[in-house]
Design an enzyme around this catalytic site. Sequence first.
Site, PDB file in Angstrom:
ATOM      1  N   GLU A  74       0.795  -1.013   0.032  1.00  0.00           N
ATOM      2  CA  GLU A  74      -0.078  -0.257  -0.057  1.00  0.00           C
ATOM      3  C   GLU A  74       0.877   1.121  -0.030  1.00  0.00           C
ATOM      4  O   GLU A  74       1.613   1.393   1.068  1.00  0.00           O
ATOM      5  CB  GLU A  74      -0.932  -0.044   1.381  1.00  0.00           C
ATOM      6  CG  GLU A  74      -1.594   1.403   1.568  1.00  0.00           C
ATOM      7  CD  GLU A  74      -2.508   1.168   2.859  1.00  0.00           C
ATOM      8  OE1 GLU A  74      -2.901   2.216   3.099  1.00  0.00           O
ATOM      9  OE2 GLU A  74      -2.690   0.256   3.265  1.00  0.00           O
TER      10      GLU A  74
ATOM     11  N   ASP B 198      -3.970  10.860   9.088  1.00  0.00           N
ATOM     12  CA  ASP B 198      -2.915  10.154   9.369  1.00  0.00           C
ATOM     13  C   ASP B 198      -2.333  10.314  10.746  1.00  0.00           C
ATOM     14  O   ASP B 198      -2.296  11.747  11.211  1.00  0.00           O
ATOM     15  CB  ASP B 198      -1.705  10.307   8.538  1.00  0.00           C
ATOM     16  CG  ASP B 198      -2.263  10.014   7.071  1.00  0.00           C
ATOM     17  OD1 ASP B 198      -2.689   8.728   6.959  1.00  0.00           O
ATOM     18  OD2 ASP B 198      -1.957  10.600   6.104  1.00  0.00           O
TER      19      ASP B 198
END
EC number: 4.2.1.20
Length: 266
Positions: free
Chosen positions: A54, A65
């Site tokens: 990924e 994030d």
Amino acid sequence: MIDTTSSKVSRAIQAKRDAGSGAVIGYLPVGFPTLSTSIEAAVTLAGNGIDVLELGLPYSDPVMDGPVIQAATQRALAEGFRVRELFPAVREIVSQTDIPVVVMTYWNPVSQYGAQRFADDLAAAGGAGLITPDLIPDEATEWMTAAERADLDRIFLAAPSSSEERLRQAVEASRGFVYTVSTMGITGARSDVDAAASTLVERLRAVGVDNACVGLGISTAQQVREVLEYADGAIIGSAFVRALAEGGVERLAEVASDLASGSRVS
């Protein structure tokens, strides 16, 4: 559920399922700490037991994030990374590995680049699909159309807060797997993977999911084993980014091999 027969990711997960285990999906941002090193790092994951790669596309506002990944993506941007560099990077990684490569990106860079152009360029580079964390299926018509034309996987997220209808939409729209968010909040390694993950996978099974892969917070081989007892894949991000940041590709190889051991059948 959407037909998955042409999905490289689905086939990789099925192979691990047939072996009596589940897949380990490894995340790294493209361009960190440099573009060339990020390519080497991705290939290193593939060579140390990771089943699906990924690749994160650096973005200026990475709201989902955690601090480790944010710092890495911000450094990549500071070093001058541009979206157009993603595709030759994917091509180079694919040329050196035999596992599927998907890209994780917020929607804005795709929209700015052009959805169909992005899909076509990713497919031409050998990419297998796209994870779109801030795009929900009922607002994804443009991407669904572009991805279908390019024969790319479409990976949507499911969270513990998702309604049954939202879960059903994610299952019906996704091809490859449904990215199953184990905890509410931002990404980052945690000492315990939230028990809400197993409940969420059960809810996804009830609405027909083929592959549910759990991410956010996995940082040990034991956690990988625990997740693969009920899920089809374990997604690891911050632990790999930290290893690369602190010890380079050599340390990343050690951590990848260790975490991948959690998917081995004893």
